[in-house]
Design an enzyme around this catalytic site. Structure first.
Site, PDB file in Angstrom:
ATOM      1  N   GLU A  48      -4.485   3.648  -7.892  1.00 24.96           N
ATOM      2  CA  GLU A  48      -5.928   4.190  -7.168  1.00 24.96           C
ATOM      3  C   GLU A  48      -5.664   5.641  -7.914  1.00 24.96           C
ATOM      4  O   GLU A  48      -5.177   6.474  -7.703  1.00 24.96           O
ATOM      5  CB  GLU A  48      -6.017   4.126  -6.105  1.00 24.96           C
ATOM      6  CG  GLU A  48      -7.145   4.991  -5.490  1.00 24.96           C
ATOM      7  CD  GLU A  48      -7.415   5.244  -3.943  1.00 24.96           C
ATOM      8  OE1 GLU A  48      -6.421   4.712  -3.158  1.00 24.96           O
ATOM      9  OE2 GLU A  48      -8.051   6.046  -3.801  1.00 24.96           O
ATOM     10  N   LYS A 106      -7.531   9.184  -7.839  1.00 24.57           N
ATOM     11  CA  LYS A 106      -8.117  10.267  -6.820  1.00 24.57           C
ATOM     12  C   LYS A 106      -8.788  11.026  -7.627  1.00 24.57           C
ATOM     13  O   LYS A 106      -8.241  11.780  -8.534  1.00 24.57           O
ATOM     14  CB  LYS A 106      -6.730  10.680  -5.849  1.00 24.57           C
ATOM     15  CG  LYS A 106      -6.293   9.785  -4.856  1.00 24.57           C
ATOM     16  CD  LYS A 106      -7.225   9.268  -3.861  1.00 24.57           C
ATOM     17  CE  LYS A 106      -6.427   8.582  -2.681  1.00 24.57           C
ATOM     18  NZ  LYS A 106      -7.362   7.833  -1.801  1.00 24.57           N
ATOM     19  N   ASP A 131      -1.333   6.088  -5.565  1.00 21.47           N
ATOM     20  CA  ASP A 131      -2.428   7.026  -5.794  1.00 21.47           C
ATOM     21  C   ASP A 131      -1.961   7.956  -6.712  1.00 21.47           C
ATOM     22  O   ASP A 131      -0.706   8.716  -7.065  1.00 21.47           O
ATOM     23  CB  ASP A 131      -2.845   7.844  -4.369  1.00 21.47           C
ATOM     24  CG  ASP A 131      -2.939   6.670  -3.173  1.00 21.47           C
ATOM     25  OD1 ASP A 131      -4.111   6.449  -3.146  1.00 21.47           O
ATOM     26  OD2 ASP A 131      -2.282   6.589  -2.535  1.00 21.47           O
ATOM     27  N   ASP A 153       0.631  -2.040   4.479  1.00 23.38           N
ATOM     28  CA  ASP A 153       1.652  -0.992   4.554  1.00 23.38           C
ATOM     29  C   ASP A 153       3.117  -1.926   4.850  1.00 23.38           C
ATOM     30  O   ASP A 153       4.062  -1.170   4.579  1.00 23.38           O
ATOM     31  CB  ASP A 153       1.390  -0.037   5.426  1.00 23.38           C
ATOM     32  CG  ASP A 153       0.400   0.846   5.653  1.00 23.38           C
ATOM     33  OD1 ASP A 153      -0.121   0.884   4.229  1.00 23.38           O
ATOM     34  OD2 ASP A 153      -0.355   1.530   6.564  1.00 23.38           O
ATOM     35  N   GLU A 212       0.315  -0.932  -4.664  1.00 26.25           N
ATOM     36  CA  GLU A 212      -0.865   0.191  -4.680  1.00 26.25           C
ATOM     37  C   GLU A 212      -0.282   1.536  -4.445  1.00 26.25           C
ATOM     38  O   GLU A 212       0.595   1.758  -3.930  1.00 26.25           O
ATOM     39  CB  GLU A 212      -2.042  -0.408  -3.787  1.00 26.25           C
ATOM     40  CG  GLU A 212      -3.102   0.531  -3.930  1.00 26.25           C
ATOM     41  CD  GLU A 212      -3.312   1.880  -2.997  1.00 26.25           C
ATOM     42  OE1 GLU A 212      -4.083   2.557  -3.297  1.00 26.25           O
ATOM     43  OE2 GLU A 212      -2.191   2.205  -2.558  1.00 26.25           O
ATOM     44  N   HIS A 270       0.857  -1.298   0.215  1.00 20.30           N
ATOM     45  CA  HIS A 270      -0.087  -0.127  -0.186  1.00 20.30           C
ATOM     46  C   HIS A 270       0.941   1.318  -0.024  1.00 20.30           C
ATOM     47  O   HIS A 270       1.536   1.416   1.101  1.00 20.30           O
ATOM     48  CB  HIS A 270      -0.821   0.130   1.412  1.00 20.30           C
ATOM     49  CG  HIS A 270      -1.791   1.117   1.247  1.00 20.30           C
ATOM     50  ND1 HIS A 270      -2.032   1.901   2.328  1.00 20.30           N
ATOM     51  CD2 HIS A 270      -2.815   1.697   0.664  1.00 20.30           C
ATOM     52  CE1 HIS A 270      -2.649   2.845   2.506  1.00 20.30           C
ATOM     53  NE2 HIS A 270      -3.322   2.777   1.199  1.00 20.30           N
ATOM     54  N   ARG A 271       0.756   2.109  -1.289  1.00 20.74           N
ATOM     55  CA  ARG A 271       1.585   3.468  -1.206  1.00 20.74           C
ATOM     56  C   ARG A 271       3.155   2.937  -1.100  1.00 20.74           C
ATOM     57  O   ARG A 271       4.013   3.376  -0.770  1.00 20.74           O
ATOM     58  CB  ARG A 271       1.348   4.377  -0.504  1.00 20.74           C
ATOM     59  CG  ARG A 271      -0.160   4.373  -0.249  1.00 20.74           C
ATOM     60  CD  ARG A 271      -0.535   5.749   0.886  1.00 20.74           C
ATOM     61  NE  ARG A 271      -1.721   5.705   1.414  1.00 20.74           N
ATOM     62  CZ  ARG A 271      -2.233   6.460   2.509  1.00 20.74           C
ATOM     63  NH1 ARG A 271      -1.587   7.409   3.026  1.00 20.74           N
ATOM     64  NH2 ARG A 271      -3.377   6.377   2.610  1.00 20.74           N
ATOM     65  N   HIS A 316      -1.122  10.865  -2.238  1.00 23.16           N
ATOM     66  CA  HIS A 316      -2.116  10.488  -1.877  1.00 23.16           C
ATOM     67  C   HIS A 316      -3.443  11.718  -1.556  1.00 23.16           C
ATOM     68  O   HIS A 316      -4.426  11.496  -1.980  1.00 23.16           O
ATOM     69  CB  HIS A 316      -2.139   9.553  -0.594  1.00 23.16           C
ATOM     70  CG  HIS A 316      -3.282   9.167   0.110  1.00 23.16           C
ATOM     71  ND1 HIS A 316      -4.047   9.868   1.166  1.00 23.16           N
ATOM     72  CD2 HIS A 316      -3.998   8.125   0.174  1.00 23.16           C
ATOM     73  CE1 HIS A 316      -5.082   9.422   1.490  1.00 23.16           C
ATOM     74  NE2 HIS A 316      -5.204   8.153   0.821  1.00 23.16           N
TER      75      HIS A 316
HETATM   76  O1  G3P Z   1      -6.254   0.779  -2.271  1.00 23.61           O
HETATM   77  C1  G3P Z   1      -6.662   0.733  -0.902  1.00 23.61           C
HETATM   78  C2  G3P Z   1      -6.402   2.315  -0.211  1.00 23.61           C
HETATM   79  O2  G3P Z   1      -5.266   2.719  -0.734  1.00 23.61           O
HETATM   80  C3  G3P Z   1      -7.593   2.852  -0.152  1.00 23.61           C
HETATM   81  O3  G3P Z   1      -7.534   4.132   0.799  1.00 23.61           O
HETATM   82  O4  G3P Z   1      -7.015   6.384   1.674  1.00 23.61           O
HETATM   83  O5  G3P Z   1      -5.206   4.746   1.670  1.00 23.61           O
HETATM   84  O6  G3P Z   1      -6.103   5.525  -0.560  1.00 23.61           O
HETATM   85  P1  G3P Z   1      -6.414   5.294   0.773  1.00 23.61           P
HETATM   86 CA    CA Z   2      -4.699   4.287  -2.139  1.00 25.98          CA
END
Ligand code: G3P
Ligand code: CA
Length: 243
Positions: free
Chosen positions: A109, A111, A36, A229, A34, A7-8, A49
């Protein structure tokens, strides 16, 4: 096998959405990353993000009010407790130039903000078309209308709906919009939802799973992917489960 998506990037240990966090995720043997996407004032696609640069950089203000050249002056690691090295905010192109050469699953993702411009999705898809990522690419968003627009523009691209409020009959809801997968928050995810997804052959990717106990629970339930994470830790937990 449940896939582990960083995640990120490896954002539990390194500054989120930076090249270091992405490279560390690959080093940790995550199955995917993943990250953003947002846009700048001069309509350049960038990897960050929040709607503003305040939390993660040494700057202030909305990403969409910066030209790319000015955004590039900021340090995306400025507020990280133990990362003295400067990190640039990446463009989506810079990220893809690196990521496309790996074997990772790439979950992008998209945004949205109130000032999102009309050709945003088209610009993202046009850039992605240069990389021929095929099934390695997953586009996700909390914005169902944005995903529906992408589904119309590029029906071959796999889409995932992010959500953290319960949806009744989610399988029917996503199919109306041409969305393939469910990306629910961990709080919404139980055995029943995972069983439904399996029965309907819908990929289900859970976010954001960071604690060992939660990881064990979702590995046992057998979701498609776990977004975390801490990919290194998730790998350890998964290996222990398999042994
Ligand atoms: O893809 C899952 C997660 O990234 C979604 O929430 O706020 O971390 O972008 P956020
Ligand atoms: Ca995300």
């Amino acid at each position: 096998m449940v896939e582990i998506i960083a995640h990120r990037g490896s954002s539990g240990d390194y500054p989120e959405n930076t090249m270091t966090a992405f490279k560390e995720a690959e080093k940790a043997l995550a199955d995917g990353i993943e990250m953003d996407v947002r846009f700048t004032k001069d309509k350049q696609l960038v990897v960050i993000h929040d709607e503003t640069v305040d939390r993660t950089t040494d700057g202030k203000g909305k990403v969409s009010e910066y030209n790319l050249a000015d955004l590039k002056q900021l340090n995306a690691a400025a507020n990280h407790p133990n990362h003295p090295k400067k990190e640039e905010i990446l463009t989506l192109k810079e990220y893809l130039d690196w990521a496309s050469k790996t074997h990772l699953i790439l979950n992008i993702e998209v945004k949205y903000s109130k000032d999102t411009y009309f050709e945003y999705e088209k610009d993202i898809l046009n850039l992605l078309a240069n990389y021929h990522l095929g099934d390695r690419l997953i586009i996700s968003s909390f914005n169902v209308d944005g995903l529906a627009k992408i589904a119309k523009l590029a029906p071959q691209v796999k889409l995932g709906l992010l959500y953290s409020k319960k949806i009744n009959q989610p399988e029917e809801y996503i199919s109306e919009y041409g969305i393939e997968a469910l990306h629910p928050s961990k709080k919404l995810t139980n055995k029943e939802l995972i069983t439904l997804a399996k029965e309907k052959q819908i990929p289900i990717r859970i976010f954001t799973v960071n604690k060992v106990k939660e990881m064990e629970r979702f590995f046992e339930m057998g979701c498609t992917s776990m977004i975390t994470d801490y990919p290194k830790l998730a790998l350890k937990v998964r290996n222990k489960k398999i042994l």
